[in-house]
Design an enzyme around this catalytic site. Structure first.
Site, PDB file in Angstrom:
ATOM      1  N   CYS A 131      -2.176  -0.482   7.540  1.00 15.76           N
ATOM      2  CA  CYS A 131      -1.398   0.751   7.437  1.00 15.76           C
ATOM      3  C   CYS A 131      -1.494   1.584   8.712  1.00 15.76           C
ATOM      4  O   CYS A 131      -0.521   2.206   9.123  1.00 15.76           O
ATOM      5  CB  CYS A 131      -1.840   1.560   6.227  1.00 15.76           C
ATOM      6  N   HIS A 187       0.834  -1.202   0.000  1.00 16.44           N
ATOM      7  CA  HIS A 187       0.000   0.000   0.000  1.00 16.44           C
ATOM      8  C   HIS A 187       0.872   1.257   0.000  1.00 16.44           C
ATOM      9  O   HIS A 187       2.021   1.221   0.459  1.00 16.44           O
ATOM     10  CB  HIS A 187      -0.910   0.022   1.233  1.00 16.44           C
ATOM     11  N   GLU A 235       0.927   3.841   1.849  1.00 18.84           N
ATOM     12  CA  GLU A 235       1.448   4.262   3.158  1.00 18.84           C
ATOM     13  C   GLU A 235       2.665   3.421   3.557  1.00 18.84           C
ATOM     14  O   GLU A 235       3.627   3.943   4.130  1.00 18.84           O
ATOM     15  CB  GLU A 235       0.384   4.096   4.251  1.00 18.84           C
ATOM     16  N   CYS A 249      -6.007   1.690   5.827  1.00 19.62           N
ATOM     17  CA  CYS A 249      -6.628   0.452   6.291  1.00 19.62           C
ATOM     18  C   CYS A 249      -6.028   0.088   7.647  1.00 19.62           C
ATOM     19  O   CYS A 249      -5.143   0.781   8.156  1.00 19.62           O
ATOM     20  CB  CYS A 249      -6.363  -0.668   5.271  1.00 19.62           C
TER      21      CYS A 249
HETATM   22 ZN   LIG Z   1      -3.350   0.050   3.748  1.00 18.07          ZN
END
Ligand SMILES: [Zn+2]
Length: 144
Positions: A86, A53, A55, A83
């Site tokens: 993260c 992801h 992040e 999410c």
């Molecule tokens: Zn994430």
């Protein structure tokens, strides 16, 4: 606030880069003392890695740039609400500030793990939310 919009635009540019390569358009930048030290976007398709992801990429790049693992003096900008994974990483990095654009009711941490961030992390949400959400909507419309 003006700065938050400026940096969120940089994160949006990263999200557009993700869309261009067929990735879900989420972008992130990390800012330390008025300087962007990391730019990243979602790379889950490119790397064949569900943990890639924006992040996660941004936190790793920022730590490399600083030569230190904690991001206490940094702000992480991300176009979509992080999410749970993260949010955990943002907490482990002791990130000073988290600024996100669009909320994510389906996958966002606020619904499932609202306490998951580091208690000292300051959270700002809704910066350029329409633009951030718009990129996502456009991307998924095209994919259908
Ligand atoms: Zn994430």
């Amino acid at each position: 606030m003006a700065d938050d919009k400026f940096y969120m635009k940089q994160a949006l540019a990263e999200a557009e880069r993700a869309a261009d390569r067929g990735e879900v358009p989420v972008g992130a930048v990390v800012v330390c003392r008025d300087r962007i030290i990391a730019r990243a976007h979602n790379l889950t398709e490119t790397l064949n890695d569900v943990t890639a992801h924006a992040e996660m990429q941004a936190i790793t790049a920022a730590a490399n740039a600083l030569g230190a693992k904690y991001l206490n003096d940094c702000t992480l900008y991300v176009t979509v609400e992080p999410c749970v994974m993260c949010a955990g990483a943002i907490a482990w990095a002791q990130t000073g500030r988290l600024v996100f654009g669009a909320s994510d009711e389906k996958r966002g941490y606020q619904r499932y793990a609202p306490e998951s961030l580091h208690p000292k992390t300051v959270v700002v949400s809704g910066i350029l939310a329409d633009e951030c959400a718009g990129l996502m909507k456009e991307f998924f419309k095209k994919r259908r």
